[in-house]
Design an enzyme around this catalytic site. Structure first.
Site, PDB file in Angstrom:
ATOM      1  N   TYR A 147       0.791  -0.752  -0.349  1.00 44.67           N
ATOM      2  CA  TYR A 147       0.469  -0.408  -0.158  1.00 44.67           C
ATOM      3  C   TYR A 147       1.047   1.051  -0.020  1.00 44.67           C
ATOM      4  CZ  TYR A 147      -3.176   3.505   2.363  1.00 44.67           C
ATOM      5  OH  TYR A 147      -3.528   4.573   2.632  1.00 44.67           O
ATOM      6  N   GLU A 189     -12.482  -1.833   8.355  1.00 44.07           N
ATOM      7  CA  GLU A 189     -12.075  -1.066   9.446  1.00 44.07           C
ATOM      8  C   GLU A 189     -10.763  -1.060  10.038  1.00 44.07           C
ATOM      9  OE1 GLU A 189     -13.213  -3.946   9.252  1.00 44.07           O
ATOM     10  OE2 GLU A 189     -13.629  -4.857  11.030  1.00 44.07           O
ATOM     11  N   LYS A 190      -9.990   0.785  10.648  1.00 41.71           N
ATOM     12  CA  LYS A 190      -8.522   0.736  11.272  1.00 41.71           C
ATOM     13  C   LYS A 190      -8.584   0.061  12.918  1.00 41.71           C
ATOM     14  CE  LYS A 190      -5.990   2.883   8.038  1.00 41.71           C
ATOM     15  NZ  LYS A 190      -5.037   3.569   7.978  1.00 41.71           N
ATOM     16  N   ALA A 191      -7.706  -0.018  12.919  1.00 42.04           N
ATOM     17  CA  ALA A 191      -7.264  -0.186  14.717  1.00 42.04           C
ATOM     18  C   ALA A 191      -8.473   0.857  15.220  1.00 42.04           C
ATOM     19  CB  ALA A 191      -6.202   0.358  15.367  1.00 42.04           C
ATOM     20  N   LYS A 198     -15.356  -3.259  19.273  1.00 36.54           N
ATOM     21  CA  LYS A 198     -14.806  -4.695  20.638  1.00 36.54           C
ATOM     22  C   LYS A 198     -15.227  -4.272  21.126  1.00 36.54           C
ATOM     23  CE  LYS A 198     -11.093  -6.493  17.576  1.00 36.54           C
ATOM     24  NZ  LYS A 198      -9.697  -6.663  17.271  1.00 36.54           N
TER      25      LYS A 198
HETATM   26  P1  NAD Z   1     -12.249   5.154   2.278  1.00 32.15           P
HETATM   27  O1  NAD Z   1     -12.280   3.127   1.564  1.00 32.15           O
HETATM   28  O2  NAD Z   1     -13.367   4.990   3.101  1.00 32.15           O
HETATM   29  O3  NAD Z   1     -12.237   5.906   0.734  1.00 32.15           O
HETATM   30  C1  NAD Z   1     -11.883   5.384  -0.454  1.00 32.15           C
HETATM   31  C2  NAD Z   1     -13.161   5.465  -1.215  1.00 32.15           C
HETATM   32  O4  NAD Z   1     -12.539   4.943  -3.003  1.00 32.15           O
HETATM   33  C3  NAD Z   1     -14.142   4.228  -1.346  1.00 32.15           C
HETATM   34  O5  NAD Z   1     -15.437   4.550  -1.302  1.00 32.15           O
HETATM   35  C4  NAD Z   1     -13.987   3.342  -2.911  1.00 32.15           C
HETATM   36  O6  NAD Z   1     -15.572   2.730  -3.033  1.00 32.15           O
HETATM   37  C5  NAD Z   1     -13.555   3.988  -3.398  1.00 32.15           C
HETATM   38  N1  NAD Z   1     -12.276   3.428  -4.849  1.00 32.15           N
HETATM   39  C6  NAD Z   1     -11.791   2.401  -4.437  1.00 32.15           C
HETATM   40  N2  NAD Z   1     -11.766   1.982  -5.486  1.00 32.15           N
HETATM   41  C7  NAD Z   1     -11.966   2.830  -6.690  1.00 32.15           C
HETATM   42  C8  NAD Z   1     -12.542   3.164  -8.253  1.00 32.15           C
HETATM   43  N3  NAD Z   1     -12.063   2.017  -8.875  1.00 32.15           N
HETATM   44  N4  NAD Z   1     -13.610   4.072  -8.698  1.00 32.15           N
HETATM   45  C9  NAD Z   1     -14.279   4.728  -8.156  1.00 32.15           C
HETATM   46  N5  NAD Z   1     -14.069   4.510  -6.759  1.00 32.15           N
HETATM   47  C10 NAD Z   1     -13.216   3.460  -6.358  1.00 32.15           C
HETATM   48  O7  NAD Z   1     -10.823   5.374   2.596  1.00 32.15           O
HETATM   49  P2  NAD Z   1     -10.442   6.647   3.440  1.00 32.15           P
HETATM   50  O8  NAD Z   1     -10.161   6.549   4.544  1.00 32.15           O
HETATM   51  O9  NAD Z   1     -11.281   7.472   3.748  1.00 32.15           O
HETATM   52  O10 NAD Z   1      -9.740   7.393   2.235  1.00 32.15           O
HETATM   53  C11 NAD Z   1      -9.023   8.148   1.593  1.00 32.15           C
HETATM   54  C12 NAD Z   1      -7.988   8.196   0.851  1.00 32.15           C
HETATM   55  O11 NAD Z   1      -6.458   9.300   1.907  1.00 32.15           O
HETATM   56  C13 NAD Z   1      -7.508   6.897   0.218  1.00 32.15           C
HETATM   57  O12 NAD Z   1      -6.448   7.446  -1.203  1.00 32.15           O
HETATM   58  C14 NAD Z   1      -6.506   6.681   1.464  1.00 32.15           C
HETATM   59  O13 NAD Z   1      -5.450   5.156   0.633  1.00 32.15           O
HETATM   60  C15 NAD Z   1      -6.470   7.550   2.570  1.00 32.15           C
HETATM   61  N6  NAD Z   1      -5.281   7.456   3.368  1.00 32.15           N
HETATM   62  C16 NAD Z   1      -6.138   7.250   4.165  1.00 32.15           C
HETATM   63  C17 NAD Z   1      -5.926   7.241   5.847  1.00 32.15           C
HETATM   64  C18 NAD Z   1      -6.642   6.495   7.177  1.00 32.15           C
HETATM   65  O14 NAD Z   1      -6.202   6.856   8.145  1.00 32.15           O
HETATM   66  N7  NAD Z   1      -8.226   6.971   6.195  1.00 32.15           N
HETATM   67  C19 NAD Z   1      -4.241   6.977   6.468  1.00 32.15           C
HETATM   68  C20 NAD Z   1      -4.374   7.995   4.990  1.00 32.15           C
HETATM   69  C21 NAD Z   1      -3.651   7.826   4.024  1.00 32.15           C
END
Ligand code: NAD
Length: 323
Positions: A147, A189-191, A198
């Site tokens: 990732y 889900e994240k931690a 839980k």
């Molecule tokens: P999330 O999974 O809730 O949101 C990502 C969205 O992307 C989902 O709704 C999913 O359906 C959509 N998606 C995936 N594949 C797709 C496709 N082929 N076409 C259209 N949509 C698609 O994740 P999030 O936690 O909201 O994260 C948002 C961004 O932030 C991501 O890029 C993630 O890598 C980054 N990020 C998140 C965290 C975190 O702790 N949540 C930390 C670091 C980076």
């Protein structure tokens, strides 16, 4: 009226971002391959598209009357440690396609400002107590998981397209983000959300399982702070990736204890084998501080809000399962 396209708007952080942009008076198009799970999108228009497909990326960015003023690319194949460790091929394939085709489509649509959501997973593992890493310390690169490698590749792709085609690219490297509206069950889900679930399912005096020995050090950033960071960064002149994250570092056991306090329950932690990720994190947030960003939410307050939301989801599910 300024117009923005938010990719990944069916998900957690982008869903909150859409709400913020609407509050600031933007016209917003949300794009995702699924609708938001927990509430209606507040976007003016919501397109269901598969952003791995070049055509769908072009559709996402084509608006009558010229390009959107801002594009926020948060769509990714994404999950917590359990997902990151079991779905590495899917992550490398799907997220890379999304980012390659989105940057290409941004050029075709003559987009002038483009935000990309990266992650602190681009950094190497750290030892507890190590001095903080700056953005430049992502190189020489040694992310702990695929990732992180995909994020690094996508950062570089986005910056290269930006350089060649005159697009102002802004990149936020997010720390673990949590808050209401995120995945809380089902494997992605994240931690923080997993521990909230839980604890909500446990009885007072009961036990919950925690992956690993509980000593891994992380910081967790409340979603409103991440959204503040995205907006500030997008309006700034800061080029290159910027760490966005709370400076409050805790162990996984301390996170679990914070959740238990929010619930008002006594729970015993049972450490079991499971994917944990890096041992420690510690990042400089000086670049973001230079444009006035500071985390407003401490862990106690953010977890209290998140726990209440996850507990409501758990109770709702219980209600649905009870005949
Ligand atoms: P999330 O999974 O809730 O949101 C990502 C969205 O992307 C989902 O709704 C999913 O359906 C959509 N998606 C995936 N594949 C797709 C496709 N082929 N076409 C259209 N949509 C698609 O994740 P999030 O936690 O909201 O994260 C948002 C961004 O932030 C991501 O890029 C993630 O890598 C980054 N990020 C998140 C965290 C975190 O702790 N949540 C930390 C670091 C980076």
């Amino acid at each position: 009226m300024k117009r923005a396209v938010v990719c990944g708007a069916g998900g957690f952080i982008a869903g909150h971002l859409v709400k913020r942009l609407k509050g600031e008076g933007y016209w917003v198009r949300g794009v995702d391959c699924k609708h938001p799970e927990f509430s209606e999108s507040e976007a003016d228009e919501f397109l269901l598209l598969d952003l791995r497909e070049p055509r769908d990326c072009e559709t996402a960015l084509s608006l009558n009357g010229g390009p959107p003023a801002e594009v926020y690319q948060l769509a990714a194949d994404m999950g917590g440690m359990g997902y990151i460790h079991t779905a590495e091929c899917e992550i490398m394939h799907n997220s890379a396609l999304i980012n390659i085709h989105m940057t290409q489509a941004a050029v075709r649509a003559a987009v002038s400002r483009y935000f990309f959501a990266s992650s602190v997973c681009v950094y190497r593992d750290m030892k507890p107590g190590e001095p903080e890493l700056t953005e430049e310390d992502a190189y020489p690169a040694l992310p702990d998981n695929e990732y992180g490698w995909e994020k690094l590749y996508a950062e570089r792709t986005t910056m290269a397209f930006g350089r060649r085609h005159g697009i102002a690219v802004r990149i936020g490297r997010f720390q673990n983000c949590y808050g209401p509206g995120g995945a809380w069950t089902g494997g992605r889900e994240k931690a923080p959300a997993a521990l909230c679930r839980k604890v909500a399912e446990a009885y007072d005096g009961g036990a919950i399982e925690v992956w690993g020995d509980g000593s891994a050090v992380r910081s967790y950033t409340y979603v409103d702070d991440i959204v503040d960071g995205i907006r500030l960064l997008m309006q700034s002149d800061l080029e290159g990736p910027c760490n966005i994250g709370s400076p409050e570092y805790v162990t996984v056991d301390e996170l679990a204890a914070t959740v238990a306090r929010a619930a008002g329950k006594h729970v015993r932690l049972v450490h079991v084998e499971g994917p944990v990720g890096v041992r420690s994190r510690n990042f400089s947030i000086r670049r973001m501080a230079s444009i006035g960003w500071h985390a407003q939410w401490n862990l106690e307050r953010g977890i209290a809000k998140t726990y209440a939301w996850v507990e409501a989801q758990v109770n709702k599910r219980r209600g649905e399962q009870t005949p």
